[in-house]
Enzyme design. Sequence first.
Site, PDB file in Angstrom:
ATOM      1  N   LYS A  83       0.937  -1.261  -0.069  1.00  0.00           N
ATOM      2  CA  LYS A  83       0.075   0.234   0.064  1.00  0.00           C
ATOM      3  C   LYS A  83       0.839   1.282   0.160  1.00  0.00           C
ATOM      4  O   LYS A  83       1.664   1.363   0.909  1.00  0.00           O
ATOM      5  CB  LYS A  83      -0.991  -0.048   1.114  1.00  0.00           C
ATOM      6  N   GLU A 130     -19.020  -5.226  10.654  1.00  0.00           N
ATOM      7  CA  GLU A 130     -19.660  -4.383  11.505  1.00  0.00           C
ATOM      8  C   GLU A 130     -20.864  -5.321  12.440  1.00  0.00           C
ATOM      9  O   GLU A 130     -21.121  -4.957  13.471  1.00  0.00           O
ATOM     10  CB  GLU A 130     -20.494  -3.447  10.634  1.00  0.00           C
ATOM     11  N   ARG A 173     -25.209  -2.062   8.127  1.00  0.00           N
ATOM     12  CA  ARG A 173     -24.730  -3.573   7.821  1.00  0.00           C
ATOM     13  C   ARG A 173     -24.885  -4.283   9.064  1.00  0.00           C
ATOM     14  O   ARG A 173     -24.789  -5.531   8.841  1.00  0.00           O
ATOM     15  CB  ARG A 173     -23.418  -3.669   7.360  1.00  0.00           C
TER      16      ARG A 173
END
Length: 638
Positions: free
Chosen positions: A293, A381, A409
């Site tokens: 990344k 979540e 969610r």
Amino acid sequence: MKTESTTYNLLNSISYPEDLRKLSVEQLPELCEELRQDIIQELSCNPGHFAASLGTVELTVALHYVYNTPYDRIVWDVGHQAYGHKMLTGRREAFCTNRKFKGIRPFPTPVESDYDTFTCGHASNSISAALGMAVAAAKKGEKDRHVVAVIGDGSMSGGLAFEGLNNASSTANNLLIILNDNDMAIDRSVGGMKQYLFNLTTSNRYNQLRFKASKMLFKMGVLNEDRRKALIRFSNSLKSMAAQQQNIFEGMNIRYFGPINLKNGHDVKNLARILRDIKDMQGPKILHLHTVKGKGFEPAEKNPGIWHAPGKFDPETGERITTDTSNLPPLYQTVFGETLVELAEKNPKIVGITPAMPTGCSMNLLMKAMPDRAFDVGIAEGHAATFSGGMAKEGLQPFCNIYSSFMQRAYDNVIHDIAILKLPVVLCLDRAGLVGEDGPTHHGVYDLAYFRPIPNLTISSPMDEHELRRLMYTAQLPDKGPFVIRYPRGRGVLVNWKCPLEEIPVGKGRKLKDGKDLAVITLGPIGNIAARAIKRAEADKGISIAHYDLRFLKPLDETLLHEVGRNFSRILTIEDGARKGGMGSAVLEFMADHDYTPHIKRIGVPDTFIEHGTVQELYRLCGMDEEGIYNILIKNDE
């Protein structure tokens, strides 16, 4: 806007992937370097999601080089990896408008481009969506259409990804899943899947040899799909007998290729070769790439979390451009994080939970102060909510911080695993309301409407930082049950924000000012905008306006509402949430239930998905800014 575009010899010749496919394989590394530099230059002055897209440059180029996009489908997961994809698919010239009002959208969406195959603002949906596309293509007889799911930046930690994998293993399909494994979400990835991927030891040489052998045996007619699956199971059993790592993907009858190491994960020619080799293989496949990344920009490689979305910066030195904020009010997130630590020091039952957002929501402050009492559960979540419920059941006091749009969610988990048992979980909804440049997938405008019908919940929204601190204190007191506190992204209104931690009576609003012509009822920080509009309207038109801060959507302050119903024939409700089903609807219902007949005007988010832009621009679009409220106030007086 950047001015260096004339230096990009190859990139300037590419408008769409069909232009890219005219290049030779030997030219691809140069193109990748130009694309990476273009992303760096563009994001340095027009901030957005930075490090994730740098890490996928080579993969993006290889995918569009090998596959016939947009006929072949690429599903990105999550979308902040896809800036290179946008630049190569007709949007490079417009990229200076990325995330700006009326500009190109913050995440890939089919609304914007045929090359964007699915909505991808939230994580972990790519395998399910791509599998659906692959099955649909087969049903329609489109045997030449390929479907690729690119899942990375922590998305594999979400439960939906495993639901998709489970279905892919038992449904006829030719889906390719590319796992972009950079050991990161926004913050460093956590959990068993992260460790599993780190430890996975399948040999590259073994995979290459096996693939070449299988191609030869298929051509000879010795091998078919049923025999191939049997060989995979036999191969796995041999690996186990040899004490090697069992491969979870091949255990599900999904062909596994990789892991491709960091060097080869950024070797575009090697990636193009691998994609060509496996492109026409039958059955579900997974290609596991290790990438970095922030690749190609040293500060981002060293601190990928900070450089996930760093704001403006100097592309030459890597110095982030910041402004002096010492005299400004704090972020609501900072107030939350510091207050949570303060409360936890006094209440040993308090624990903190976040689904992969410790820095964004400031849970990292508790993690630093009391690492054994704070939990990052990954992009999960629903699990975060149920995990919190389990701890609350056994006597702890969880503060579960989930962004409002992501809490959608976990809706069933809140009902089934928290509300039914009245468990004392404090659900802190960060990024509530219109959040700005991230657009419709991230606006937290539905929580008031979707939580209001659930029994046993207390639902609150602070007007300022003092109210946030007092609500947090109140929520952790005994016998408060499930307690929702919603607050916005960004800065509050009080420079001196620290105040004594005092209890607010649950369900008790407050009258901010008296008036006799019109009553304004607000919920949350938008009350500060309303207060300014009220002051202007009174000064300009001589109107007498009463202002009430409801504080709690549930339970409602019935004493306050009876006062309003008895004394005012005109009422204006203002909320930073969906107009349908929210606070204004609750006031309407109350007045009807008690036979009051005032004229009620509601200000809130209209029944449409709101685009991206600054919060100020979006407030203006929805008539929720100071000018819009002012105009309605003076019109209501006529």
